[in-house]
Enzyme design. Sequence first.
Site, PDB file in Angstrom:
ATOM      1  N   LYS A 134       0.825  -1.227   0.000  1.00 56.64           N
ATOM      2  CA  LYS A 134       0.000   0.000   0.000  1.00 56.64           C
ATOM      3  C   LYS A 134       0.850   1.266   0.000  1.00 56.64           C
ATOM      4  O   LYS A 134       0.417   2.301  -0.504  1.00 56.64           O
ATOM      5  CB  LYS A 134      -0.894   0.036   1.254  1.00 56.64           C
TER       6      LYS A 134
ATOM      7  N   GLU B 159      -3.586  -4.239  -7.677  1.00 57.21           N
ATOM      8  CA  GLU B 159      -4.907  -4.676  -7.195  1.00 57.21           C
ATOM      9  C   GLU B 159      -4.851  -5.118  -5.728  1.00 57.21           C
ATOM     10  O   GLU B 159      -5.769  -4.861  -4.945  1.00 57.21           O
ATOM     11  CB  GLU B 159      -5.411  -5.840  -8.068  1.00 57.21           C
TER      12      GLU B 159
ATOM     13  N   VAL C 114      -5.633  -3.122  -2.056  1.00 55.67           N
ATOM     14  CA  VAL C 114      -6.947  -2.937  -1.402  1.00 55.67           C
ATOM     15  C   VAL C 114      -7.708  -4.264  -1.491  1.00 55.67           C
ATOM     16  O   VAL C 114      -7.947  -4.767  -2.585  1.00 55.67           O
ATOM     17  CB  VAL C 114      -7.777  -1.825  -2.095  1.00 55.67           C
TER      18      VAL C 114
ATOM     19  N   GLY D 211      -4.229 -15.564  14.007  1.00 58.85           N
ATOM     20  CA  GLY D 211      -3.389 -15.083  12.898  1.00 58.85           C
ATOM     21  C   GLY D 211      -3.993 -13.913  12.153  1.00 58.85           C
ATOM     22  O   GLY D 211      -3.475 -13.501  11.121  1.00 58.85           O
TER      23      GLY D 211
ATOM     24  N   GLU E 194      -1.609  -8.700  13.923  1.00 56.87           N
ATOM     25  CA  GLU E 194      -0.150  -8.693  14.102  1.00 56.87           C
ATOM     26  C   GLU E 194       0.166  -8.655  15.595  1.00 56.87           C
ATOM     27  O   GLU E 194      -0.698  -8.292  16.416  1.00 56.87           O
ATOM     28  CB  GLU E 194       0.440  -7.418  13.492  1.00 56.87           C
TER      29      GLU E 194
ATOM     30  N   LYS F 104      -5.760   2.652   2.508  1.00 57.45           N
ATOM     31  CA  LYS F 104      -6.671   2.078   1.498  1.00 57.45           C
ATOM     32  C   LYS F 104      -7.677   3.123   1.018  1.00 57.45           C
ATOM     33  O   LYS F 104      -8.029   3.156  -0.164  1.00 57.45           O
ATOM     34  CB  LYS F 104      -7.375   0.841   2.076  1.00 57.45           C
TER      35      LYS F 104
ATOM     36  N   GLY G  53      -4.702 -12.491   3.484  1.00 58.09           N
ATOM     37  CA  GLY G  53      -4.350 -13.904   3.302  1.00 58.09           C
ATOM     38  C   GLY G  53      -3.258 -13.983   2.244  1.00 58.09           C
ATOM     39  O   GLY G  53      -3.316 -13.282   1.237  1.00 58.09           O
TER      40      GLY G  53
HETATM   41  N1  LIG Z   1      -0.357 -10.877   3.764  1.00 60.25           N
HETATM   42  C1  LIG Z   1      -1.498 -10.270   3.435  1.00 60.25           C
HETATM   43  O1  LIG Z   1      -2.593 -10.744   3.690  1.00 60.25           O
HETATM   44  C2  LIG Z   1      -1.438  -8.959   2.666  1.00 60.25           C
HETATM   45  C3  LIG Z   1      -2.627  -8.455   2.097  1.00 60.25           C
HETATM   46  C4  LIG Z   1      -2.574  -7.279   1.354  1.00 60.25           C
HETATM   47  C5  LIG Z   1      -1.365  -6.607   1.224  1.00 60.25           C
HETATM   48  N2  LIG Z   1      -0.249  -7.108   1.816  1.00 60.25           N
HETATM   49  C6  LIG Z   1       1.021  -6.366   1.656  1.00 60.25           C
HETATM   50  O2  LIG Z   1       1.908  -7.126   0.851  1.00 60.25           O
HETATM   51  C7  LIG Z   1       3.266  -6.929   1.282  1.00 60.25           C
HETATM   52  C8  LIG Z   1       3.880  -8.272   1.620  1.00 60.25           C
HETATM   53  O3  LIG Z   1       3.112  -8.876   2.638  1.00 60.25           O
HETATM   54  P1  LIG Z   1       3.615 -10.225   3.348  1.00 60.25           P
HETATM   55  O4  LIG Z   1       2.457 -10.732   4.105  1.00 60.25           O
HETATM   56  O5  LIG Z   1       4.289 -11.095   2.346  1.00 60.25           O
HETATM   57  O6  LIG Z   1       4.693  -9.614   4.349  1.00 60.25           O
HETATM   58  P2  LIG Z   1       5.917 -10.401   5.012  1.00 60.25           P
HETATM   59  O7  LIG Z   1       5.552 -11.823   5.231  1.00 60.25           O
HETATM   60  O8  LIG Z   1       6.353  -9.567   6.152  1.00 60.25           O
HETATM   61  O9  LIG Z   1       7.019 -10.374   3.866  1.00 60.25           O
HETATM   62  C9  LIG Z   1       7.768  -9.250   3.513  1.00 60.25           C
HETATM   63  C10 LIG Z   1       9.138  -9.765   3.138  1.00 60.25           C
HETATM   64  O10 LIG Z   1       9.894  -8.703   2.585  1.00 60.25           O
HETATM   65  C11 LIG Z   1      11.190  -8.767   3.153  1.00 60.25           C
HETATM   66  N3  LIG Z   1      11.809  -7.446   3.075  1.00 60.25           N
HETATM   67  C12 LIG Z   1      11.642  -6.387   3.890  1.00 60.25           C
HETATM   68  N4  LIG Z   1      12.407  -5.358   3.454  1.00 60.25           N
HETATM   69  C13 LIG Z   1      13.074  -5.791   2.365  1.00 60.25           C
HETATM   70  C14 LIG Z   1      14.040  -5.221   1.495  1.00 60.25           C
HETATM   71  N5  LIG Z   1      14.474  -3.974   1.651  1.00 60.25           N
HETATM   72  N6  LIG Z   1      14.504  -5.972   0.466  1.00 60.25           N
HETATM   73  C15 LIG Z   1      14.108  -7.242   0.306  1.00 60.25           C
HETATM   74  N7  LIG Z   1      13.198  -7.838   1.110  1.00 60.25           N
HETATM   75  C16 LIG Z   1      12.687  -7.124   2.115  1.00 60.25           C
HETATM   76  C17 LIG Z   1      10.981  -9.229   4.573  1.00 60.25           C
HETATM   77  O11 LIG Z   1      12.160  -9.712   5.116  1.00 60.25           O
HETATM   78  P3  LIG Z   1      12.299  -9.757   6.745  1.00 60.25           P
HETATM   79  O12 LIG Z   1      11.269 -10.724   7.222  1.00 60.25           O
HETATM   80  O13 LIG Z   1      13.673 -10.201   6.987  1.00 60.25           O
HETATM   81  O14 LIG Z   1      12.032  -8.354   7.237  1.00 60.25           O
HETATM   82  C18 LIG Z   1       9.914 -10.305   4.353  1.00 60.25           C
HETATM   83  O15 LIG Z   1      10.478 -11.549   4.018  1.00 60.25           O
HETATM   84  C19 LIG Z   1       3.184  -5.971   2.478  1.00 60.25           C
HETATM   85  O16 LIG Z   1       3.440  -4.665   2.044  1.00 60.25           O
HETATM   86  C20 LIG Z   1       1.754  -6.117   2.968  1.00 60.25           C
HETATM   87  O17 LIG Z   1       1.272  -4.955   3.600  1.00 60.25           O
HETATM   88  C21 LIG Z   1      -0.245  -8.271   2.506  1.00 60.25           C
END
Ligand SMILES: NC(=O)c1ccc[n+]([C@@H]2O[C@H](COP(=O)([O-])OP(=O)(O)OC[C@H]3O[C@@H](n4cnc5c(N)ncnc54)[C@H](OP(=O)(O)O)[C@@H]3O)[C@@H](O)[C@H]2O)c1
Length: 362
Positions: A128, A152, A155, A209, A212, A227, A325
């Site tokens: 976001k 996409e 949001v 889960g 956070e 959003k 998710g």
């Molecule tokens: N999961 C959901 O349901 C969801 C839904 C909508 C949007 N999103 C968005 O999608 C994105 C990813 O979500 P996620 O659930 O996959 O988060 P996540 O599990 O925290 O994964 C993010 C990954 O990026 C890595 N990272 C952080 N900074 C970095 C950098 N500078 N270079 C390379 N890698 C880096 C992190 O490493 P470390 O763990 O070592 O920090 C982690 O492995 C986020 O912005 C989140 O807000 C997620």
Amino acid sequence: MGRYDLALIGFGGVNRALAELISRNGERLAEDLGFALRVVAITDLRAGSLVDTDGIELAPLLATEPGKLDLAGLAGGSADPRNEWVIREVPADIVVEATFTNPTDGEPALSHVRWALEADKHVCTTNKGPVALAGRALKQLAAEHGVSFEFEGSVLSGTPVLRTAQRMFGGLEITGVQGIMNGTSNYILGRLEEGLELSAAIAEAQDLGYAEADPTADIEGHDVQLKVMILANEVLGADLRREDVFREGISAITPDEVRDAARKGLRWKLVGSAIRHEDGGVDARVAPLALPAHHPLAGVSGPLNAVAFQTDLLGTVTVSGPGAGRIETAYALLSDITAIHQRHADDHAAPTRPVLKETHRV
Ligand SMILES: NC(=O)c1ccc[n+]([C@@H]2O[C@H](COP(=O)([O-])OP(=O)(O)OC[C@H]3O[C@@H](n4cnc5c(N)ncnc54)[C@H](OP(=O)(O)O)[C@@H]3O)[C@@H](O)[C@H]2O)c1
């Protein structure tokens, strides 16, 4: 059949789930979508980076527990994420940005997106930060480079809210949007209605889960604020900054208030909204509201999310589905890649632009 080569920036929940989809269902997806997908680079803060322009073998990486993945020991691997070099120099068609959301300045994701667009690479992201804080400038940069910037998943994860508004509402005027866009706060409000105290409801959401370890962004409305900015800017043509969007979370609502309202047929929801006024101005806010039972968002319960569009010709149209998710959000990336394919597959006009490569069926 054509193929797109992907560079995955961030290898946490979402990009790992995308890699799983490609690794496990690649053949079916290729048949269904009309193109194949191959991962040529992965970067991650903890795991390091890995580049293989012949295509990374994903199965062994996915078989390793996320926290234990170490890319440095593999051929083409490094302990350093090497983000800028990977994004600018590795010959990928699409850069998939899924690092953490920074609500203050969007970094480092904002730089990741810029570097990719400057290198004539398409970008899709679920992050976001860059979309809310710099969406307009990034779309302009993408246009200057003849590539796409798709988001996409920023949001309601894979639930197609933005694309529904952009593609399905031709000829309609959208005058406002209102949504329940945070499953954690929605789940907690539901549990308060059922008699739990706030701290117990938060603890339960964490156990399941949904929340956070630090639930502030969900409970205090920061997540919904971003959003709302994205929706207002994308759907209503606004150009809002964070300070333009009033924000109030759910922490001041007492369980008694929630239960009293429920007895009167009202349901407290954390609602993000943006309304366009006749003078063109857009008023955007995040605040708890007690909605009457007949309101289109009143029945949206638990982790479910929904966005209701107010339109001139159809009245209110509501899109509802999962708001989070890892798999659901990886699906958003897949839908972004499909959108890129639809826009660029036949476009061979610009020689610098990545085009669909010919390949054998996967
Ligand atoms: N999961 C959901 O349901 C969801 C839904 C909508 C949007 N999103 C968005 O999608 C994105 C990813 O979500 P996620 O659930 O996959 O988060 P996540 O599990 O925290 O994964 C993010 C990954 O990026 C890595 N990272 C952080 N900074 C970095 C950098 N500078 N270079 C390379 N890698 C880096 C992190 O490493 P470390 O763990 O070592 O920090 C982690 O492995 C986020 O912005 C989140 O807000 C997620």
